[in-house]
Design an enzyme around this catalytic site. Structure first.
Site, PDB file in Angstrom:
ATOM      1  N   SER A 242       6.288  18.174 -33.707  1.00 10.58           N
ATOM      2  CA  SER A 242       5.944  17.676 -35.048  1.00 10.58           C
ATOM      3  C   SER A 242       6.577  18.519 -36.150  1.00 10.58           C
ATOM      4  O   SER A 242       7.115  17.982 -37.127  1.00 10.58           O
ATOM      5  CB  SER A 242       4.431  17.591 -35.229  1.00 10.58           C
ATOM      6  OG  SER A 242       3.808  18.789 -34.847  1.00 10.58           O
ATOM      7  N   HIS A 272       2.060  15.775 -26.855  1.00 11.31           N
ATOM      8  CA  HIS A 272       1.880  16.702 -27.997  1.00 11.31           C
ATOM      9  C   HIS A 272       0.433  16.546 -28.498  1.00 11.31           C
ATOM     10  O   HIS A 272      -0.507  16.676 -27.727  1.00 11.31           O
ATOM     11  CB  HIS A 272       2.960  16.370 -29.034  1.00 11.31           C
ATOM     12  CG  HIS A 272       3.130  17.364 -30.148  1.00 11.31           C
ATOM     13  ND1 HIS A 272       2.627  18.635 -30.115  1.00 11.31           N
ATOM     14  CD2 HIS A 272       3.768  17.259 -31.353  1.00 11.31           C
ATOM     15  CE1 HIS A 272       2.936  19.278 -31.234  1.00 11.31           C
ATOM     16  NE2 HIS A 272       3.632  18.453 -32.009  1.00 11.31           N
ATOM     17  N   HIS A 319       2.484  24.012 -21.011  1.00 15.98           N
ATOM     18  CA  HIS A 319       3.057  24.205 -22.343  1.00 15.98           C
ATOM     19  C   HIS A 319       4.552  24.430 -22.234  1.00 15.98           C
ATOM     20  O   HIS A 319       5.023  25.020 -21.258  1.00 15.98           O
ATOM     21  CB  HIS A 319       2.411  25.392 -23.080  1.00 15.98           C
ATOM     22  CG  HIS A 319       2.592  25.337 -24.547  1.00 15.98           C
ATOM     23  ND1 HIS A 319       3.704  25.849 -25.179  1.00 15.98           N
ATOM     24  CD2 HIS A 319       1.829  24.774 -25.520  1.00 15.98           C
ATOM     25  CE1 HIS A 319       3.595  25.627 -26.472  1.00 15.98           C
ATOM     26  NE2 HIS A 319       2.464  24.967 -26.708  1.00 15.98           N
ATOM     27  N   ARG A 328      -5.489  29.885 -28.625  1.00 13.87           N
ATOM     28  CA  ARG A 328      -6.286  28.908 -29.386  1.00 13.87           C
ATOM     29  C   ARG A 328      -7.381  28.316 -28.490  1.00 13.87           C
ATOM     30  O   ARG A 328      -8.462  27.971 -28.962  1.00 13.87           O
ATOM     31  CB  ARG A 328      -5.372  27.802 -29.939  1.00 13.87           C
ATOM     32  CG  ARG A 328      -4.299  28.342 -30.871  1.00 13.87           C
ATOM     33  CD  ARG A 328      -3.272  27.284 -31.226  1.00 13.87           C
ATOM     34  NE  ARG A 328      -2.543  26.810 -30.064  1.00 13.87           N
ATOM     35  CZ  ARG A 328      -1.612  25.856 -30.089  1.00 13.87           C
ATOM     36  NH1 ARG A 328      -1.305  25.268 -31.248  1.00 13.87           N
ATOM     37  NH2 ARG A 328      -0.989  25.472 -28.986  1.00 13.87           N
TER      38      ARG A 328
HETATM   39  N1  NMX Z   1      -0.098  18.283 -15.191  1.00 13.40           N
HETATM   40  C1  NMX Z   1       0.754  17.860 -14.229  1.00 13.40           C
HETATM   41  N2  NMX Z   1       2.056  18.138 -14.198  1.00 13.40           N
HETATM   42  C2  NMX Z   1       2.523  18.929 -15.181  1.00 13.40           C
HETATM   43  C3  NMX Z   1       1.708  19.450 -16.181  1.00 13.40           C
HETATM   44  C4  NMX Z   1       0.350  19.080 -16.170  1.00 13.40           C
HETATM   45  N3  NMX Z   1      -0.507  19.485 -17.136  1.00 13.40           N
HETATM   46  N4  NMX Z   1       2.472  20.208 -16.996  1.00 13.40           N
HETATM   47  C5  NMX Z   1       3.725  20.162 -16.533  1.00 13.40           C
HETATM   48  N5  NMX Z   1       3.769  19.361 -15.424  1.00 13.40           N
HETATM   49  C6  NMX Z   1       4.948  18.953 -14.666  1.00 13.40           C
HETATM   50  C7  NMX Z   1       5.914  18.233 -15.588  1.00 13.40           C
HETATM   51  O1  NMX Z   1       5.513  16.882 -15.795  1.00 13.40           O
HETATM   52  C8  NMX Z   1       7.225  18.399 -14.823  1.00 13.40           C
HETATM   53  O2  NMX Z   1       7.216  17.483 -13.749  1.00 13.40           O
HETATM   54  P1  NMX Z   1       8.577  16.713 -13.290  1.00 13.40           P
HETATM   55  O3  NMX Z   1       9.553  17.801 -12.959  1.00 13.40           O
HETATM   56  O4  NMX Z   1       8.134  15.896 -12.149  1.00 13.40           O
HETATM   57  O5  NMX Z   1       9.021  15.922 -14.475  1.00 13.40           O
HETATM   58  C9  NMX Z   1       7.085  19.805 -14.261  1.00 13.40           C
HETATM   59  O6  NMX Z   1       5.671  20.086 -14.225  1.00 13.40           O
HETATM   60  C10 NMX Z   1       7.784  20.883 -15.066  1.00 13.40           C
HETATM   61  O7  NMX Z   1       7.307  20.819 -16.415  1.00 13.40           O
HETATM   62  P2  NMX Z   1       7.212  22.157 -17.298  1.00 13.40           P
HETATM   63  O8  NMX Z   1       8.610  22.678 -17.449  1.00 13.40           O
HETATM   64  O9  NMX Z   1       6.178  23.054 -16.743  1.00 13.40           O
HETATM   65  O10 NMX Z   1       6.640  21.617 -18.683  1.00 13.40           O
HETATM   66  P3  NMX Z   1       7.427  21.009 -19.941  1.00 13.40           P
HETATM   67  O11 NMX Z   1       7.866  22.146 -20.805  1.00 13.40           O
HETATM   68  O12 NMX Z   1       8.463  20.034 -19.527  1.00 13.40           O
HETATM   69  O13 NMX Z   1       6.267  20.184 -20.659  1.00 13.40           O
HETATM   70  C11 NMX Z   1       4.102  19.775 -21.512  1.00 13.40           C
HETATM   71  C12 NMX Z   1       5.232  20.798 -21.385  1.00 13.40           C
HETATM   72  C13 NMX Z   1       3.083  20.310 -22.490  1.00 13.40           C
HETATM   73  C14 NMX Z   1       4.662  18.464 -22.049  1.00 13.40           C
HETATM   74  C15 NMX Z   1       3.465  19.559 -20.112  1.00 13.40           C
HETATM   75  O14 NMX Z   1       2.925  20.761 -19.625  1.00 13.40           O
HETATM   76  C16 NMX Z   1       2.403  18.462 -20.089  1.00 13.40           C
HETATM   77  O15 NMX Z   1       2.745  17.286 -19.924  1.00 13.40           O
HETATM   78  N6  NMX Z   1       1.090  18.823 -20.286  1.00 13.40           N
HETATM   79  C17 NMX Z   1       0.025  17.851 -20.384  1.00 13.40           C
HETATM   80  C18 NMX Z   1      -0.007  17.244 -21.787  1.00 13.40           C
HETATM   81  C19 NMX Z   1      -0.531  18.250 -22.805  1.00 13.40           C
HETATM   82  O16 NMX Z   1      -1.542  18.896 -22.624  1.00 13.40           O
HETATM   83  N7  NMX Z   1       0.166  18.344 -23.950  1.00 13.40           N
HETATM   84  C20 NMX Z   1      -0.297  19.161 -25.068  1.00 13.40           C
HETATM   85  C21 NMX Z   1       0.624  20.348 -25.393  1.00 13.40           C
HETATM   86  C22 NMX Z   1       0.075  21.129 -26.566  1.00 13.40           C
HETATM   87  N8  NMX Z   1       0.159  20.369 -27.826  1.00 13.40           N
HETATM   88  O17 NMX Z   1      -0.816  20.184 -28.503  1.00 13.40           O
HETATM   89  O18 NMX Z   1       1.248  19.894 -28.189  1.00 13.40           O
HETATM   90  C1  MLT Z   2       1.688  22.901 -30.864  1.00 11.58           C
HETATM   91  O1  MLT Z   2       0.677  23.445 -31.313  1.00 11.58           O
HETATM   92  O2  MLT Z   2       2.551  22.404 -31.620  1.00 11.58           O
HETATM   93  C2  MLT Z   2       1.839  22.731 -29.412  1.00 11.58           C
HETATM   94  O3  MLT Z   2       1.211  23.748 -28.714  1.00 11.58           O
HETATM   95  C3  MLT Z   2       3.206  22.386 -28.926  1.00 11.58           C
HETATM   96  C4  MLT Z   2       4.286  23.414 -29.005  1.00 11.58           C
HETATM   97  O4  MLT Z   2       4.125  24.496 -29.524  1.00 11.58           O
HETATM   98  O5  MLT Z   2       5.376  23.097 -28.461  1.00 11.58           O
END
Ligand code: NMX
Ligand code: MLT
Length: 438
Positions: A242, A272, A319, A328
């Site tokens: 964002s 996100h 993350h 947080r």
């Molecule tokens: N549950 C299951 N699988 C996961 C999760 C999770 N919480 N987090 C990462 N993975 C998987 C991801 O989908 C990927 O799988 P593939 O190779 O099959 O595509 C693999 O692990 C490697 O991903 P990472 O490199 O660890 O994570 P990346 O940096 O790509 O993504 C997020 C970060 C935040 C998008 C990911 O951890 C996620 O999808 N989390 C759940 C959604 C979430 O809570 N988002 C909020 C983040 C904070 N915010 O407010 O923005």
């Molecule tokens: C945020 O607060 O914006 C989230 O944790 C996502 C990020 O830092 O990439």
């Protein structure tokens, strides 16, 4: 000129001169290398912008102008007798790099109160949307509709000197921050409380008034929660989706209304900001399917495995940058331990925290198995009576304005140019990979 604006002008003018000199004299200095994996992997870690307001460490988490969340909780001014920091004070800190006094913080509360008026057409635009429209969509459209009040856009059209861009950006940023709680509360009351709106209370601080206008819980504790909530969500350096969206849109000289609406569209994605609603949705589904509001750790572990087997992520965990539990998350846990006793949903969040990391570690691919900010926030809101989870991301959006709009003032003051990175084709990637292999 108000004292905050004057301070900002002084500090940003000096830094602008320094940055210009560095760009001229050291602009060719190599600071990093970009790997193919980063091009294919969402540009993780690529350094590409200046963001003054906060910096993220993968292990320690977020620092706002160098201060951790426990330090903010200790050092920022509070309401008399209160324990939680005032987000007004954090905005001041992020904008000019100094912790404000109580008097300066009170001035800012009053200043925002005086800038809160919202044009009638914005309410009409919201009311014209079907009631079923997601609150984040209503929020983004309402913010876009405020563009007609932009000082920056008006002055640009009149032929403003480039050196003055920072001035109307500051005015727009202050006005937008001041207006967001009222817009958010309006959407909340419209969608979930039959349009029975609550008038602002000018005697309250920014968060206290927001809590008051939401009208779900008149307790001092809920106001305290809002102060903490709106502080901890305020910024997460510049690369998150964002903030980066706002920065990109703003770099075209769109006003902060257009750039912040863009940020809110980005925050609306489930990877996100929407993750905060997804967490509670997931918990409610789990407890419904198990027929209990007090699931055991074993039951939670089985449900987590089921979610993963269905090819879904566990919301609130993982993350892009962090590699330890999100401070947080910890701050909210500390708040809940201090203020709340015997809540089934909060206990469930804590039990989930006990089981999810090991399961995610077992997958062998998740870089961060720990909870992020969104894993905890909804449960505390449910405790205080806000069960309408489609609204949760709007709360995140109100808070994030503090950091992103302070940063937008800096981008204008530093004269940051149009953002325009380079893309490559898959043929280029294949060719590069072939050369590297030979
Ligand atoms: N549950 C299951 N699988 C996961 C999760 C999770 N919480 N987090 C990462 N993975 C998987 C991801 O989908 C990927 O799988 P593939 O190779 O099959 O595509 C693999 O692990 C490697 O991903 P990472 O490199 O660890 O994570 P990346 O940096 O790509 O993504 C997020 C970060 C935040 C998008 C990911 O951890 C996620 O999808 N989390 C759940 C959604 C979430 O809570 N988002 C909020 C983040 C904070 N915010 O407010 O923005
Ligand atoms: C945020 O607060 O914006 C989230 O944790 C996502 C990020 O830092 O990439």
């Amino acid at each position: 000129m108000d004292a905050l604006k004057e301070k900002f002008f002084e500090k940003s003018s000096a830094l602008r001169t320094e940055m210009r000199a560095i760009a001229k004299e050291q602009g060719d200095t190599v600071v990093d290398q970009v790997k193919l994996g980063q091009i294919l992997g969402g540009a993780r870690g690529v350094k590409m912008m200046i963001w003054e307001t906060s910096a993220l460490d993968p292990i320690k988490g977020i620092r706002f102008r160098g201060y951790s969340i426990p330090e903010l909780r200790e050092k920022l001014p509070k309401v008399p007798g209160g324990k939680e920091p005032l987000p007004e004070a954090l905005f001041w800190l992020m904008l000019v790099g100094e912790i404000p006094t109580v008097e300066q913080t009170n001035w800012l509360s009053k200043e925002w109160m005086s800038r809160m008026a919202i044009p009638e057409h914005t309410f009409q635009v919201i009311d014209a949307l079907p009631i079923s429209t997601h609150p984040m969509v209503q929020f983004s459209i309402a913010i876009t509709s405020l563009e007609s009040t932009s000082h920056f856009s008006r002055r640009y059209a009149e032929g403003m000197n480039k050196k003055d861009y920072w001035d109307p950006t500051y005015e727009d940023a202050m006005n937008l921050v001041a207006r967001l709680p009222r817009i958010a509360a309006y959407i909340y009351r419209r969608v979930f409380h039959d349009g029975k709106h609550i008038a602002p209370d000018p005697s309250l601080d920014w968060s206290g008034n927001f809590a008051h206008m939401l009208g779900i819980n008149d307790s001092a504790d809920f106001k305290s929660l809002m102060r903490l909530y709106l502080t901890i969500h305020a910024d997460h350096e510049g690369g998150n989706a964002s903030a980066h969206t706002a920065h990109l849109v703003g770099s075209t000289l769109s006003s902060v209304y257009l750039s912040y609406a863009g940020a809110m569209n980005s925050l609306s994605g489930p990877l996100h900001g929407l993750a905060n609603q997804e967490v509670i949705k997931w918990v409610f589904k789990m407890t419904d399917s198990l027929g209990t509001t007090t699931p055991t750790k074993e039951q939670i572990a089985t449900y987590v495995q089921k979610t993963l087997d269905e090819g879904k992520v566990i919301p609130g965990y993982g993350h892009a940058v962090l590699r330890e539990p999100d401070p947080r998350f910890t701050a909210q846990r500390v708040f809940a331990q201090e203020y709340i006793k015997g809540s089934d949903i909060i206990e469930t969040i804590w039990k989930t925290f006990d089981v999810v990391p090991d399961i995610l570690k077992g997958l062998g691919k998740v870089k961060n198995p720990w909870p992020n900010v969104d894993a905890h926030s909804g449960a505390i809101l449910v405790h205080y009576g806000m069960k309408e989870f489609p609204f949760y991301t709007v709360l995140f959006g109100v808070s994030r304005a503090l950091g992103v709009l302070a940063a937008a003032c800096w981008s204008r003051a530093l004269g940051m140019p149009l953002e325009r990175p380079k893309s490559v084709t898959s043929d280029w990637v294949k060719e590069t990979a072939k050369k590297a292999a030979s």
